[in-house]
Scaffold this motif. Sequence first.
Motif, PDB file in Angstrom:
ATOM      1  N   UNK A 296       0.833  -1.209   0.000  1.00  0.00           N
ATOM      2  CA  UNK A 296       0.000   0.000   0.000  1.00  0.00           C
ATOM      3  C   UNK A 296       0.864   1.255   0.000  1.00  0.00           C
ATOM      4  N   UNK A 297       2.040   1.188   0.618  1.00  0.00           N
ATOM      5  CA  UNK A 297       2.956   2.332   0.581  1.00  0.00           C
ATOM      6  C   UNK A 297       3.488   2.562  -0.836  1.00  0.00           C
ATOM      7  N   UNK A 298       3.699   1.478  -1.594  1.00  0.00           N
ATOM      8  CA  UNK A 298       4.128   1.651  -2.982  1.00  0.00           C
ATOM      9  C   UNK A 298       3.050   2.383  -3.786  1.00  0.00           C
ATOM     10  N   UNK A 299       1.795   2.034  -3.560  1.00  0.00           N
ATOM     11  CA  UNK A 299       0.707   2.734  -4.238  1.00  0.00           C
ATOM     12  C   UNK A 299       0.744   4.231  -3.928  1.00  0.00           C
ATOM     13  N   UNK A 300       0.977   4.552  -2.670  1.00  0.00           N
ATOM     14  CA  UNK A 300       1.058   5.959  -2.276  1.00  0.00           C
ATOM     15  C   UNK A 300       2.271   6.628  -2.913  1.00  0.00           C
ATOM     16  N   UNK A 301       3.395   5.911  -2.921  1.00  0.00           N
ATOM     17  CA  UNK A 301       4.607   6.468  -3.524  1.00  0.00           C
ATOM     18  C   UNK A 301       4.427   6.708  -5.021  1.00  0.00           C
ATOM     19  N   UNK A 302       3.701   5.795  -5.697  1.00  0.00           N
ATOM     20  CA  UNK A 302       3.537   5.934  -7.149  1.00  0.00           C
ATOM     21  C   UNK A 302       2.816   7.220  -7.511  1.00  0.00           C
ATOM     22  N   UNK A 303       1.859   7.630  -6.708  1.00  0.00           N
ATOM     23  CA  UNK A 303       1.195   8.907  -6.975  1.00  0.00           C
ATOM     24  C   UNK A 303       2.191  10.052  -6.912  1.00  0.00           C
ATOM     25  N   UNK A 304       3.100   9.991  -5.950  1.00  0.00           N
ATOM     26  CA  UNK A 304       4.115  11.037  -5.829  1.00  0.00           C
ATOM     27  C   UNK A 304       5.120  10.961  -6.980  1.00  0.00           C
ATOM     28  N   UNK A 305       5.490   9.739  -7.387  1.00  0.00           N
ATOM     29  CA  UNK A 305       6.377   9.587  -8.545  1.00  0.00           C
ATOM     30  C   UNK A 305       5.749  10.219  -9.781  1.00  0.00           C
ATOM     31  N   UNK A 306       4.475   9.972  -9.993  1.00  0.00           N
ATOM     32  CA  UNK A 306       3.805  10.513 -11.180  1.00  0.00           C
ATOM     33  C   UNK A 306       3.800  12.033 -11.151  1.00  0.00           C
ATOM     34  N   UNK A 307       3.535  12.611  -9.975  1.00  0.00           N
ATOM     35  CA  UNK A 307       3.569  14.065  -9.852  1.00  0.00           C
ATOM     36  C   UNK A 307       4.963  14.623 -10.056  1.00  0.00           C
ATOM     37  N   UNK A 308       5.970  13.918  -9.523  1.00  0.00           N
ATOM     38  CA  UNK A 308       7.358  14.343  -9.687  1.00  0.00           C
ATOM     39  C   UNK A 308       7.752  14.319 -11.160  1.00  0.00           C
ATOM     40  N   UNK A 309       7.416  13.232 -11.859  1.00  0.00           N
ATOM     41  CA  UNK A 309       7.762  13.129 -13.278  1.00  0.00           C
ATOM     42  C   UNK A 309       7.115  14.239 -14.091  1.00  0.00           C
ATOM     43  N   UNK A 310       5.863  14.555 -13.766  1.00  0.00           N
ATOM     44  CA  UNK A 310       5.154  15.614 -14.479  1.00  0.00           C
ATOM     45  C   UNK A 310       5.815  16.964 -14.217  1.00  0.00           C
ATOM     46  N   UNK A 311       6.147  17.226 -12.956  1.00  0.00           N
ATOM     47  CA  UNK A 311       6.755  18.512 -12.618  1.00  0.00           C
ATOM     48  C   UNK A 311       8.166  18.631 -13.185  1.00  0.00           C
ATOM     49  N   UNK A 312       8.892  17.517 -13.222  1.00  0.00           N
ATOM     50  CA  UNK A 312      10.267  17.542 -13.715  1.00  0.00           C
ATOM     51  C   UNK A 312      10.338  17.453 -15.226  1.00  0.00           C
ATOM     52  N   UNK A 313       9.255  16.994 -15.865  1.00  0.00           N
ATOM     53  CA  UNK A 313       9.263  16.836 -17.305  1.00  0.00           C
ATOM     54  C   UNK A 313      10.180  15.724 -17.772  1.00  0.00           C
ATOM     55  N   UNK A 314      10.256  14.625 -17.025  1.00  0.00           N
ATOM     56  CA  UNK A 314      11.151  13.517 -17.363  1.00  0.00           C
ATOM     57  C   UNK A 314      10.493  12.196 -17.002  1.00  0.00           C
ATOM     58  N   UNK A 315      10.794  11.152 -17.779  1.00  0.00           N
ATOM     59  CA  UNK A 315      10.340   9.808 -17.430  1.00  0.00           C
ATOM     60  C   UNK A 315      11.285   9.246 -16.380  1.00  0.00           C
ATOM     61  N   UNK A 316      10.755   8.881 -15.232  1.00  0.00           N
ATOM     62  CA  UNK A 316      11.574   8.397 -14.121  1.00  0.00           C
ATOM     63  C   UNK A 316      11.409   6.902 -13.894  1.00  0.00           C
ATOM     64  N   UNK A 317      10.258   6.336 -14.259  1.00  0.00           N
ATOM     65  CA  UNK A 317      10.014   4.903 -14.124  1.00  0.00           C
ATOM     66  C   UNK A 317       9.582   4.357 -15.480  1.00  0.00           C
ATOM     67  N   UNK A 318      10.345   3.402 -16.006  1.00  0.00           N
ATOM     68  CA  UNK A 318      10.015   2.758 -17.277  1.00  0.00           C
ATOM     69  C   UNK A 318       9.317   1.441 -16.991  1.00  0.00           C
ATOM     70  N   UNK A 319       8.125   1.207 -17.542  1.00  0.00           N
ATOM     71  CA  UNK A 319       7.394  -0.039 -17.238  1.00  0.00           C
ATOM     72  C   UNK A 319       8.008  -1.248 -17.942  1.00  0.00           C
ATOM     73  N   UNK A 320       8.221  -2.315 -17.183  1.00  0.00           N
ATOM     74  CA  UNK A 320       8.687  -3.592 -17.722  1.00  0.00           C
ATOM     75  C   UNK A 320       7.876  -4.767 -17.167  1.00  0.00           C
ATOM     76  N   UNK A 321       7.141  -4.553 -16.074  1.00  0.00           N
ATOM     77  CA  UNK A 321       6.493  -5.656 -15.383  1.00  0.00           C
ATOM     78  C   UNK A 321       7.508  -6.424 -14.558  1.00  0.00           C
ATOM     79  N   UNK A 322       7.002  -7.334 -13.701  1.00  0.00           N
ATOM     80  CA  UNK A 322       7.889  -8.090 -12.813  1.00  0.00           C
ATOM     81  C   UNK A 322       7.346  -9.488 -12.613  1.00  0.00           C
TER      82      UNK A 322
END
Length: 391
Positions: free
Chosen positions: A67-93
């Motif tokens: 559940x903490x990862x879910x919360x972190x992902x929202x912040x990652x998405x906001x960070x990427x948008x504000x920074x204008x950069x792709x920070x996490x590339x999807x590959x699956x696991x």
Amino acid sequence: MAGAFPDSSDYVVVGAGLAGAATAWQLAARGHQVTLLERDVPAAHDGSSHGSARIFRYAYPDQFYTRAVLEAKELWDGLALEAGAELITPFGAVDYGPTRQPALLAGVLAGAGIEHELLTAEEARQRWPQIAFDTEVLWHPGAGVIDAETSVNAMVALAVRHGATVLTGWSLDRVERLGSGAGSGYRLHSAAGETLDAGNLVISAGGWLPRLLESLPLPSGFLAGLPEFTVRQEQAFHFRYREGSSFSATNWPTFIHKAADMQTYGLPGGRDAGFAGQKVAEYNGGPRVPSAADQTGLVDPANRARVVDYVRRYLPGLDPEPYAETTCLFTNTPTEDFLIDRADNLTIVSPCSGHGAKFAPLIGQWAADLATGAAAVPDRFRSASSPALTT
């Protein structure tokens, strides 16, 4: 990156890795006067936050972390948008192995509403013939790879945009307390003889923390309640995609494999080794060192041999001879929980045990909350001696 040298700052953050950069960004975004100190440069290559390849995943046996990862992902998405950069590339696991408990992980993901599949070994081998699965397999497509260095630099840049000062090449030697009251500040001394006063201090020093603790003016009871920190010089190896195969970074998932004799993980290596193969490592397979200052940067031949043998047995899609190798640092606690705790005006942040990168923006939020008194952090991240747990 450097800024004008201040005489003092309301909040000083020591360490510009993922956690320190996130904390400085969160504090500065809230309008606080912030100075970020770094002994080298942000995401330094002898620390724990360098390079382009860290696993981002949701699969944990403990629903708290999922559940903490879910919360972190929202912040990652906001960070990427504000920074204008792709920070996490999807590959699956994929997660598998006799002690990885894929069915248990699937149950946790189901409870959190995260997309996933539980596959038989044969079904998984048909989908990913480059991997020799030995048990049933959990697949969750939302996982990916974090570009750690780009993420650090993005958070540092945003901190500066919000008014923070960044001082590089500033190696903290010792800290003295100014006054005796609970609200008194600190004077920081660098190895070069510079000083900087801080009203509040946040230490996010990664593998340098165990030795640095000795020079911090912390109450003896608080120090006694901290978990034991151990630092490992981990080894990572890059293996090329087998010549003539159709395998590439685009069709390799990240993986965690817990076999009976060792735990390994792998992910596309990214620019760390020329985008030419997979990064594979044994989890906590490197030698212990007293602190980051004692690392040698030398690869352990025995660890290399174990990982090469593993690749031969379990990863038929790779050439089993490494074309590149490196070392990095893991700072561990006995429970693999993080430490985010505070005594007086001094906060210690240690996102430990090799799994903290994916939480970086959230760790910065938690640390800023604790340092400012804005909110509490989860009790599991505080020591037995902290007030929140003893009152």
